[in-house]
Design a protein around this motif. Structure first.
Motif, mmCIF file in Angstrom:
data_model
loop_
_atom_site.group_PDB
_atom_site.id
_atom_site.type_symbol
_atom_site.label_atom_id
_atom_site.label_comp_id
_atom_site.label_asym_id
_atom_site.label_seq_id
_atom_site.Cartn_x
_atom_site.Cartn_y
_atom_site.Cartn_z
ATOM 1 N N GLY A 18 2.454 1.011 -5.209
ATOM 2 C CA GLY A 18 2.014 1.660 -3.985
ATOM 3 C C GLY A 18 1.827 3.158 -4.113
ATOM 4 O O GLY A 18 2.011 3.753 -5.178
ATOM 5 N N ARG B 50 -2.348 -0.736 -8.541
ATOM 6 C CA ARG B 50 -1.189 0.117 -8.266
ATOM 7 C C ARG B 50 -0.119 -0.677 -7.516
ATOM 8 O O ARG B 50 0.095 -0.478 -6.320
ATOM 9 C CB ARG B 50 -1.617 1.340 -7.457
ATOM 10 N N LEU C 267 -4.673 -3.492 -4.702
ATOM 11 C CA LEU C 267 -3.416 -2.781 -4.914
ATOM 12 C C LEU C 267 -2.528 -3.496 -5.929
ATOM 13 O O LEU C 267 -1.915 -2.853 -6.790
ATOM 14 C CB LEU C 267 -2.680 -2.634 -3.581
ATOM 15 N N GLY D 219 1.102 3.834 4.546
ATOM 16 C CA GLY D 219 0.364 2.594 4.337
ATOM 17 C C GLY D 219 -0.225 2.052 5.625
ATOM 18 O O GLY D 219 -1.370 1.586 5.655
ATOM 19 N N LEU E 109 0.817 -1.208 0.000
ATOM 20 C CA LEU E 109 0.000 0.000 0.000
ATOM 21 C C LEU E 109 0.852 1.260 0.000
ATOM 22 O O LEU E 109 0.623 2.182 -0.782
ATOM 23 C CB LEU E 109 -0.926 -0.007 1.223
ATOM 24 N N LEU F 239 -7.786 -5.202 0.134
ATOM 25 C CA LEU F 239 -6.826 -4.144 -0.184
ATOM 26 C C LEU F 239 -5.620 -4.689 -0.938
ATOM 27 O O LEU F 239 -5.144 -4.074 -1.900
ATOM 28 C CB LEU F 239 -6.362 -3.453 1.101
#
Length: 294
Positions: free
Chosen positions: A281, A278, A274, A244, A232, A270
């Motif tokens: 992060g 992404r 993620l 994060g 994250l 999550l």
């Protein structure tokens, strides 16, 4: 309004705890590009170290955390010198199996030595378990752990930015070949990084044992949380670890209040989102998760 403030404070304190637990994992990955699957077991050992320090000597784990950090720094040197230096340039699967196998070994050794009993320590005097702040109850143990997290995260950032060794660690993290050309010894940096990463993990465990139960398989929970925090915030980013942890803590606390049954699912949801949307992060450098030491 008071409920929202309670949730926010609880989420921030929980997030700081999560960030502290994940810092060692992210530091090792950022420099050596090794995902340490034994991270949870090292944190578990730190929790037991704090527990036995309090039980056998009466020393509060909050005061004894620096001593535990020194012991775990030496353990980190042994971890690198005895195992990881033989796998550091090997394929990722070799590193995965090496650290995973070590984690299983440590968990079973802890089970043999201390049984599966749940253990914790009471460090706050009766009546001081929580603080009433504007009608919001703040657990004292979580507050102290959050303070430790803030100090340690700040100290690590200052160390990396202002010292020669810290800048060498960042250089190896950013470009191993260029660091070699500038005269940096990568093996020495890896050794220091593993020592520092495991030391931070041991300190985190010692600080967390007054708030969480210590038992041989507790690392399985914390390693999942740490992976989510690292992904994250950003792979290899210390500031990202803090961010994060805070985001995960607030999201998990809010989810636990609105739908308690889904609280544990927060980590998995999550992590999947993620990795799909992404992978580098919030504060990580795009492509960092694909870098190798070759």
């Amino acid at each position: 309004m008071q409920v929202l403030l309670q949730l926010l404070i609880s989420g921030v304190l929980l997030g700081a705890v999560y960030a502290l637990g994940a810092l060692g994992l992210n530091l090792i990955f950022g420099v050596a590009k090794v995902v340490n699957f034994a991270h949870g077991e090292f944190l578990m050992l730190g929790m037991f170290a704090g527990y036995w320090l309090m039980t056998l000597t009466g020393i509060n784990p909050y005061y004894g955390a620096p001593l535990i950090g020194v012991a775990f720094f030496l353990l980190g040197l042994l971890f690198y010198g005895g195992l990881m230096r033989f796998t550091i340039y090997k394929p990722e699967l070799t590193q995965v199996f090496a650290t995973l196998g070590l984690g299983i070994l440590l968990q079973n050794l802890a089970l043999m030595a201390w049984s599966a009993d749940y253990r914790t320590v009471q460090v706050m005097p009766p009546g001081f378990e929580s603080i009433n702040f504007l009608g919001v109850f703040v657990p004292t143990n979580r507050l102290v752990a959050a303070g430790y997290a803030a100090v340690i995260l700040g100290a690590v950032i200052v160390f990396l930015k202002t010292t020669f060794t810290g800048r060498a660690i960042e250089a190896v993290s950013q470009d191993l070949m260029a660091a070699r050309l500038m005269g940096v010894n990568p093996n020495r940096i890896f050794l220091i990084t593993f020592g520092l990463g495991i030391a931070l993990t041991g300190v985190a465990g010692a600080v967390l044992v007054p708030s969480f139960y210590a038992f041989p398989s507790v690392g399985s929970f914390f390693v999942l949380v740490s992976f989510v925090v690292v992904v994250l915030g950003g792979l290899g980013s210390v500031a990202g670890t803090a961010l994060g942890g805070l985001v995960l803590g607030i999201v998990e606390t809010g989810t636990g209040y609105l739908a308690p049954d889904l609280k544990e699912a927060t980590h998995f949801v999550l992590l999947i989102l993620l990795l799909a949307l992404r992978p580098h992060g919030l504060l990580g450098v795009k492509g960092a998760e694909k870098e190798t030491l070759k």
